[in-house]
Scaffold this motif. Sequence first.
Motif, PDB file in Angstrom:
ATOM      1  N   MET A   1     -24.015 -54.303  42.762  1.00 52.35           N
ATOM      2  CA  MET A   1     -22.557 -54.366  42.810  1.00 52.35           C
ATOM      3  C   MET A   1     -22.049 -55.456  43.752  1.00 52.35           C
ATOM      4  O   MET A   1     -20.858 -55.700  43.858  1.00 52.35           O
ATOM      5  CB  MET A   1     -21.986 -53.014  43.254  1.00 52.35           C
ATOM      6  N   ALA A   2     -23.012 -56.106  44.467  1.00 49.38           N
ATOM      7  CA  ALA A   2     -22.591 -57.131  45.424  1.00 49.38           C
ATOM      8  C   ALA A   2     -21.905 -58.299  44.729  1.00 49.38           C
ATOM      9  O   ALA A   2     -21.081 -58.997  45.322  1.00 49.38           O
ATOM     10  CB  ALA A   2     -23.795 -57.630  46.219  1.00 49.38           C
ATOM     11  N   GLU A   3     -22.261 -58.509  43.439  1.00 47.74           N
ATOM     12  CA  GLU A   3     -21.675 -59.621  42.703  1.00 47.74           C
ATOM     13  C   GLU A   3     -20.284 -59.300  42.183  1.00 47.74           C
ATOM     14  O   GLU A   3     -19.601 -60.171  41.663  1.00 47.74           O
ATOM     15  CB  GLU A   3     -22.579 -59.998  41.523  1.00 47.74           C
ATOM     16  N   LEU A   4     -19.881 -58.034  42.279  1.00 44.49           N
ATOM     17  CA  LEU A   4     -18.606 -57.615  41.714  1.00 44.49           C
ATOM     18  C   LEU A   4     -17.448 -58.248  42.482  1.00 44.49           C
ATOM     19  O   LEU A   4     -17.316 -58.078  43.683  1.00 44.49           O
ATOM     20  CB  LEU A   4     -18.485 -56.085  41.759  1.00 44.49           C
ATOM     21  N   VAL A   5     -16.631 -59.017  41.765  1.00 47.13           N
ATOM     22  CA  VAL A   5     -15.462 -59.654  42.369  1.00 47.13           C
ATOM     23  C   VAL A   5     -14.219 -58.845  42.047  1.00 47.13           C
ATOM     24  O   VAL A   5     -13.440 -58.493  42.921  1.00 47.13           O
ATOM     25  CB  VAL A   5     -15.315 -61.102  41.884  1.00 47.13           C
ATOM     26  N   LYS A   6     -14.031 -58.510  40.787  1.00 45.01           N
ATOM     27  CA  LYS A   6     -12.864 -57.746  40.366  1.00 45.01           C
ATOM     28  C   LYS A   6     -13.103 -56.247  40.558  1.00 45.01           C
ATOM     29  O   LYS A   6     -14.190 -55.744  40.278  1.00 45.01           O
ATOM     30  CB  LYS A   6     -12.546 -58.018  38.900  1.00 45.01           C
ATOM     31  N   PRO A   7     -12.105 -55.516  40.992  1.00 39.85           N
ATOM     32  CA  PRO A   7     -12.270 -54.064  41.147  1.00 39.85           C
ATOM     33  C   PRO A   7     -12.212 -53.346  39.795  1.00 39.85           C
ATOM     34  O   PRO A   7     -11.761 -53.901  38.790  1.00 39.85           O
ATOM     35  CB  PRO A   7     -11.071 -53.685  42.009  1.00 39.85           C
ATOM     36  N   ILE A   8     -12.658 -52.114  39.800  1.00 39.83           N
ATOM     37  CA  ILE A   8     -12.417 -51.231  38.667  1.00 39.83           C
ATOM     38  C   ILE A   8     -10.968 -50.784  38.746  1.00 39.83           C
ATOM     39  O   ILE A   8     -10.457 -50.477  39.820  1.00 39.83           O
ATOM     40  CB  ILE A   8     -13.334 -49.998  38.728  1.00 39.83           C
ATOM     41  N   GLU A 194     -18.639 -30.395  27.786  1.00 38.47           N
ATOM     42  CA  GLU A 194     -18.320 -31.712  28.337  1.00 38.47           C
ATOM     43  C   GLU A 194     -19.404 -32.716  27.951  1.00 38.47           C
ATOM     44  O   GLU A 194     -20.596 -32.383  27.923  1.00 38.47           O
ATOM     45  CB  GLU A 194     -18.214 -31.647  29.860  1.00 38.47           C
ATOM     46  N   THR A 195     -18.971 -33.933  27.662  1.00 39.37           N
ATOM     47  CA  THR A 195     -19.899 -34.993  27.279  1.00 39.37           C
ATOM     48  C   THR A 195     -19.679 -36.224  28.144  1.00 39.37           C
ATOM     49  O   THR A 195     -18.591 -36.452  28.680  1.00 39.37           O
ATOM     50  CB  THR A 195     -19.716 -35.395  25.806  1.00 39.37           C
ATOM     51  N   LEU A 196     -20.713 -37.016  28.267  1.00 38.99           N
ATOM     52  CA  LEU A 196     -20.647 -38.295  28.960  1.00 38.99           C
ATOM     53  C   LEU A 196     -21.495 -39.282  28.181  1.00 38.99           C
ATOM     54  O   LEU A 196     -22.656 -38.999  27.861  1.00 38.99           O
ATOM     55  CB  LEU A 196     -21.165 -38.159  30.396  1.00 38.99           C
ATOM     56  N   ASN A 197     -20.888 -40.432  27.843  1.00 41.18           N
ATOM     57  CA  ASN A 197     -21.575 -41.449  27.046  1.00 41.18           C
ATOM     58  C   ASN A 197     -22.064 -40.876  25.716  1.00 41.18           C
ATOM     59  O   ASN A 197     -23.142 -41.215  25.225  1.00 41.18           O
ATOM     60  CB  ASN A 197     -22.738 -42.045  27.831  1.00 41.18           C
ATOM     61  N   GLY A 198     -21.277 -39.973  25.153  1.00 41.41           N
ATOM     62  CA  GLY A 198     -21.615 -39.398  23.858  1.00 41.41           C
ATOM     63  C   GLY A 198     -22.707 -38.365  23.879  1.00 41.41           C
ATOM     64  O   GLY A 198     -23.164 -37.916  22.829  1.00 41.41           O
ATOM     65  N   ARG A 199     -23.134 -37.952  25.082  1.00 43.18           N
ATOM     66  CA  ARG A 199     -24.218 -36.985  25.198  1.00 43.18           C
ATOM     67  C   ARG A 199     -23.750 -35.745  25.948  1.00 43.18           C
ATOM     68  O   ARG A 199     -22.853 -35.795  26.782  1.00 43.18           O
ATOM     69  CB  ARG A 199     -25.415 -37.602  25.932  1.00 43.18           C
ATOM     70  N   PHE A 200     -24.403 -34.632  25.663  1.00 48.83           N
ATOM     71  CA  PHE A 200     -24.104 -33.364  26.315  1.00 48.83           C
ATOM     72  C   PHE A 200     -24.251 -33.494  27.828  1.00 48.83           C
ATOM     73  O   PHE A 200     -25.255 -34.012  28.326  1.00 48.83           O
ATOM     74  CB  PHE A 200     -25.046 -32.288  25.780  1.00 48.83           C
ATOM     75  N   LEU A 201     -23.244 -33.042  28.575  1.00 47.75           N
ATOM     76  CA  LEU A 201     -23.290 -33.054  30.031  1.00 47.75           C
ATOM     77  C   LEU A 201     -23.455 -31.630  30.562  1.00 47.75           C
ATOM     78  O   LEU A 201     -24.375 -31.335  31.312  1.00 47.75           O
ATOM     79  CB  LEU A 201     -22.028 -33.696  30.598  1.00 47.75           C
ATOM     80  N   TYR A 202     -22.549 -30.749  30.172  1.00 49.04           N
ATOM     81  CA  TYR A 202     -22.671 -29.335  30.507  1.00 49.04           C
ATOM     82  C   TYR A 202     -21.688 -28.564  29.634  1.00 49.04           C
ATOM     83  O   TYR A 202     -20.838 -29.146  28.955  1.00 49.04           O
ATOM     84  CB  TYR A 202     -22.410 -29.061  31.993  1.00 49.04           C
ATOM     85  N   PHE A 313     -20.668 -39.316  36.450  1.00 52.22           N
ATOM     86  CA  PHE A 313     -19.661 -40.199  35.875  1.00 52.22           C
ATOM     87  C   PHE A 313     -19.696 -41.569  36.551  1.00 52.22           C
ATOM     88  O   PHE A 313     -19.655 -42.608  35.887  1.00 52.22           O
ATOM     89  CB  PHE A 313     -18.281 -39.558  36.006  1.00 52.22           C
ATOM     90  N   VAL A 314     -19.801 -41.580  37.868  1.00 50.26           N
ATOM     91  CA  VAL A 314     -19.837 -42.856  38.579  1.00 50.26           C
ATOM     92  C   VAL A 314     -21.154 -43.580  38.314  1.00 50.26           C
ATOM     93  O   VAL A 314     -21.182 -44.816  38.258  1.00 50.26           O
ATOM     94  CB  VAL A 314     -19.571 -42.660  40.078  1.00 50.26           C
ATOM     95  N   ASP A 315     -22.248 -42.847  38.114  1.00 48.44           N
ATOM     96  CA  ASP A 315     -23.485 -43.488  37.660  1.00 48.44           C
ATOM     97  C   ASP A 315     -23.225 -44.268  36.371  1.00 48.44           C
ATOM     98  O   ASP A 315     -23.669 -45.416  36.204  1.00 48.44           O
ATOM     99  CB  ASP A 315     -24.568 -42.450  37.388  1.00 48.44           C
ATOM    100  N   TYR A 316     -22.513 -43.625  35.463  1.00 51.76           N
ATOM    101  CA  TYR A 316     -22.186 -44.257  34.182  1.00 51.76           C
ATOM    102  C   TYR A 316     -21.310 -45.488  34.386  1.00 51.76           C
ATOM    103  O   TYR A 316     -21.544 -46.541  33.771  1.00 51.76           O
ATOM    104  CB  TYR A 316     -21.485 -43.242  33.278  1.00 51.76           C
ATOM    105  N   LEU A 317     -20.316 -45.374  35.256  1.00 52.52           N
ATOM    106  CA  LEU A 317     -19.437 -46.516  35.519  1.00 52.52           C
ATOM    107  C   LEU A 317     -20.221 -47.684  36.113  1.00 52.52           C
ATOM    108  O   LEU A 317     -19.981 -48.848  35.765  1.00 52.52           O
ATOM    109  CB  LEU A 317     -18.305 -46.108  36.455  1.00 52.52           C
ATOM    110  N   GLY A 319     -23.299 -48.385  35.523  1.00 55.92           N
ATOM    111  CA  GLY A 319     -24.023 -48.986  34.408  1.00 55.92           C
ATOM    112  C   GLY A 319     -23.134 -49.869  33.550  1.00 55.92           C
ATOM    113  O   GLY A 319     -23.546 -50.941  33.102  1.00 55.92           O
ATOM    114  N   GLN A 320     -21.896 -49.422  33.323  1.00 54.96           N
ATOM    115  CA  GLN A 320     -20.959 -50.220  32.539  1.00 54.96           C
ATOM    116  C   GLN A 320     -20.570 -51.492  33.283  1.00 54.96           C
ATOM    117  O   GLN A 320     -20.385 -52.549  32.675  1.00 54.96           O
ATOM    118  CB  GLN A 320     -19.706 -49.394  32.217  1.00 54.96           C
TER     119      GLN A 320
END
Length: 330
Positions: A1-8, A194-202, A313-317, A319-320
């Motif tokens: 994430m060190a290369e990240l210039v723009k915020p989410i 609940e799903t995350l990235n199209g997969r079962f979460l809980y 969720f933040v793990d997923y973010l 990755g994105q």
Amino acid sequence: MAELVKPIGIYYEHPDWFKPLFAELQRRNIPFERIDATQHRYNPAEADSPYSLVVNRMSSSAYLRGNGQGIFHTAGYLTHLEQIGVRVINGTVATSIETNKARQLALLASLGLSFPQTLVVNHVSQVLSAAQELRFPIVVKVNIGGAGAGIVRFDTHEGLQAAVETNQIDLGIDQTALVQEYIQPRGGHIVCVETLNGRFLYAIKVFTTGESFNLCPAEICAIPESPSADFCLTEAPKKGIHPGRRAVEAYTPPAQIIAAVERIAKTARIDVGGVEYLIDDRTGEVLFYDINALSNFVADAVNVVGFDPYARFVDYLEGQLEKTLLSENV
């Protein structure tokens, strides 16, 4: 994430629901900016965005808090972002499903999945004739709901007729509503998956008497006593709703239901969200009835489901973000 210039960019409306998300981003030192969906502007001529990606957390229940303008504004803003190449978490397709119960049922039908018998109306004059084609009890649901708002149960045709004649039927902010058979859930509970990235979460069982519609996420909700009286499972412990009282408990649905939910999420292009279903107590049939692109994770999740969904969720973010940085550097 060190290369990240723009915020989410975190595009949201409710002042409290996403504090755990903000806290997790801060804990990981991920730059982000809060975007207030209630008072917002954008330039449709701009060719670049100040955000690396945008997380859409706009709520369909915003109109209950006097922020209905944000619902309609969101569609244009997300379209603009996608057209200039910004990755949007829960983008325009997911939003179009989240904010339209009629579209949700059309999607379920396209996948061959069952749901309660329903007719969609755009004028109060059609409510009685629609109800004549259904079995009572029925519910009238506004097309754009959220937090269980705008859902009224009628046990008899006479009661519905009286409500129509006294102008007590509200079709909601887009003047469209579902007239739907009320289904008594087997076991006194519905299931929220609940799903995350199209997969079962809980998944959790949400127990209800069926006489009120005051639990969210579940379409089995009562109209709030006041516009600010919405209730969510994110606040369950504060309201006395917790697994010890069998109001909410973790649950793993059968494999075929999980597979169906994942098909729904992928077809609706929901990055993070939930699907609700119940078992018809009369027939034993599985009936899906709500698709949420703005699910709020259950409160005290570590004790209820065994892990922190916001961390996943933040793990997923993250990755994105990595994919976004790689594509920009190609």
